[in-house]
Write a protein that holds these residues in place. Structure first.
Motif, PDB file in Angstrom:
ATOM      1  N   SER A 184     -22.111 -49.146  32.794  1.00  0.00           N
ATOM      2  CA  SER A 184     -21.135 -49.997  33.491  1.00  0.00           C
ATOM      3  C   SER A 184     -21.099 -51.404  32.878  1.00  0.00           C
ATOM      4  CB  SER A 184     -21.515 -50.110  34.968  1.00  0.00           C
ATOM      5  OG  SER A 184     -22.714 -50.854  35.084  1.00  0.00           O
ATOM      6  N   ASP A 185     -19.996 -52.088  33.101  1.00  0.00           N
ATOM      7  CA  ASP A 185     -19.846 -53.465  32.610  1.00  0.00           C
ATOM      8  C   ASP A 185     -20.946 -54.369  33.150  1.00  0.00           C
ATOM      9  OD1 ASP A 185     -17.611 -52.598  31.333  1.00  0.00           O
ATOM     10  OD2 ASP A 185     -16.174 -53.529  32.721  1.00  0.00           O
ATOM     11  N   ASP A 186     -21.341 -54.109  34.392  1.00  0.00           N
ATOM     12  CA  ASP A 186     -22.377 -54.942  35.018  1.00  0.00           C
ATOM     13  C   ASP A 186     -23.702 -54.800  34.266  1.00  0.00           C
ATOM     14  OD1 ASP A 186     -24.044 -56.235  37.101  1.00  0.00           O
ATOM     15  OD2 ASP A 186     -24.726 -54.163  37.400  1.00  0.00           O
ATOM     16  N   ILE A 191     -24.137 -53.795  31.186  1.00  0.00           N
ATOM     17  CA  ILE A 191     -23.969 -54.338  29.832  1.00  0.00           C
ATOM     18  C   ILE A 191     -24.048 -55.873  29.860  1.00  0.00           C
ATOM     19  CG2 ILE A 191     -22.277 -54.635  27.969  1.00  0.00           C
ATOM     20  CD1 ILE A 191     -21.484 -51.683  28.492  1.00  0.00           C
ATOM     21  N   ALA A 192     -23.443 -56.466  30.870  1.00  0.00           N
ATOM     22  CA  ALA A 192     -23.475 -57.932  30.972  1.00  0.00           C
ATOM     23  C   ALA A 192     -24.911 -58.416  31.178  1.00  0.00           C
ATOM     24  CB  ALA A 192     -22.578 -58.399  32.127  1.00  0.00           C
ATOM     25  N   ASP A 247     -21.727 -54.703  20.906  1.00  0.00           N
ATOM     26  CA  ASP A 247     -21.812 -53.804  22.047  1.00  0.00           C
ATOM     27  C   ASP A 247     -23.164 -53.091  21.984  1.00  0.00           C
ATOM     28  OD1 ASP A 247     -19.351 -54.405  23.062  1.00  0.00           O
ATOM     29  OD2 ASP A 247     -18.327 -52.652  22.218  1.00  0.00           O
TER      30      ASP A 247
END
Ligand SMILES: Nc1ncnc2c1ncn2[C@@H]1O[C@H](COP(=O)(O)OP(=O)(O)O)[C@@H](O)[C@H]1O
Ligand SMILES: [Mg+2]
Length: 357
Positions: free
Chosen positions: A228-230, A232-233, A207
């Motif tokens: 946000s997940d976006d 991080i992706a 992470d």
């Protein structure tokens, strides 16, 4: 190369704290570690089976070292590329290879490479004279950071500039060496992705952590990073592209600036385990040091599942002399065994587990 059986010898070029923590992780997996470093009794050598004390360009010492080791890795990025090339030329297995090392040693080549593989950076310009600097400052928006192309770390070799500053004095401050000017990036926060790539090409990213610097030196890394997940992706995808394009085997770290609108700009990368990953051994099923050893030994990567939320604080200079005053008693302490607590020197760190993930 087949996966190395326990009992094999892992050689590490470099003798600092990263080598020390790599050596400890390797020992736990049953390996012996040999440290190759020019210093007398460096931190890593004091936890290793053997210390080869020689200059990095001492080819006869490198040859003997290579004969003694089953695989060779490095723990800092200013090892001469020629030394790695020499080791490879005599048949040694060096992981990661020279490509990652070469790209990360020169800030200009590094940024050009990142851009070429589709990873965006802030604007930058090459500086080889005061007039280059003058021109670059105009083009890049009147505020920037002048950085030496080579050998900078912990904010060293950098001068912050704005228009009106004495540019000749600034260039003299960095000894008029080849440099770049970077536009000042008004980031909302800094994060890093520490990722491992195995000998089989498989990848596992921890992470991302949020990183706080003071005076160019990392003070704190916090995971999760709160984005946000976006975002991080996207950060992971960038780190994966970098590991793949360099053919990296082992751990690398990509430092990123996050802008207000979610844009990610790469700052730099390190072809090795990284200070911003020091929380991973205490918070994840596999820590970055074990992961690097697994990768270079040709073992399967371990799971990077994060079990705890964590905060890592660096202990600088004299903070490490009375560590009990600098952290709360639940935190896990690591000291590097450095003998001279110079101001600003990284002497150790603590990791607090702040909750269940
Ligand atoms: N272009 C930039 N804009 C804004 N801040 C920067 C920029 N470059 C560096 N910094 C700040 O200085 C820190 C150290 O710079 P970095 O280039 O990562 O050098 P080092 O090799 O010493 O880590 C960064 O983590 C960031 O906080
Ligand atoms: Mg940095």
């Amino acid at each position: 190369m087949k996966p190395l059986p326990p009992g094999s010898v892992i050689g590490i070029l470099g003798g600092g704290q990263l080598g020390r923590m790599l050596a400890s992780a390797a020992a736990r997996l049953g390996f012996d570690v040999h440290i190759f470093a020019p210093e007398d009794s460096p931190p890593a050598a004091r936890v290793a089976a053997m210390h080869w004390q020689a200059a990095y360009d001492d080819e006869s010492a490198l040859r003997e070292f290579a004969d003694a080791c089953d695989v060779i890795t490095y723990e800092f990025e200013n090892i001469p590329v020629q030394s790695v090339d020499f080791l490879v030329s005599i048949g040694a297995v060096v992981r990661p290879g020279a490509a990652s090392l070469e790209k990360s040693q020169d800030r200009l080549a590094e940024k050009q490479f990142l851009n070429a593989i589709g990873i965006e950076t802030g604007a930058f310009a090459e500086v080889s004279s005061v007039s280059d600097l003058e021109q670059a400052l105009k083009t890049l928006g009147r505020a920037g950071i002048l950085k030496t192309r080579r050998d900078g770390y912990d904010g060293k070799g950098q001068v912050r500039l704005k228009s009106g500053d004495d540019l000749a004095a600034a260039y003299a401050d960095i000894d008029e060496v080849p440099a770049i000017l970077e536009a000042y990036v008004p980031f909302e926060r800094e994060i890093s992705v520490v990722i491992a790539r195995g000998a089989d090409g498989s990848m596992a990213a921890f992470d991302p952590s949020m990183n706080d610097h003071a005076g160019g030196i990392l003070r704190t890394s916090i995971a999760p990073c709160g984005l946000s997940d976006d975002i991080i992706a996207r950060a992971r995808t960038m780190a994966e592209a970098l590991a793949r394009e360099t053919g990296h085997i082992g751990v690398l770290a990509l430092e990123l600036f996050v802008l207000e609108d979610g844009t990610l700009l790469a700052n730099e990368f390190a072809p090795r385990v990284h200070n911003s990953g020091h929380w991973t051994p205490e918070a994840c099923l596999t820590g970055q040091f074990e992961q690097h050893i697994r990768a270079v030994a040709g073992w399967p990567l371990g799971p990077v599942t994060r079990v705890f939320d964590a905060e890592m604080h660096n202990l600088l200079g004299e903070e490490a002399l009375a560590p009990a005053d600098s952290y709360d008693k639940d935190a896990v302490l690591t000291l590097y065994g450095k003998r001279d607590a110079k101001p600003g020197r990284k002497m150790g760190h603590v990791v607090a587990r702040t909750g269940r993930a």
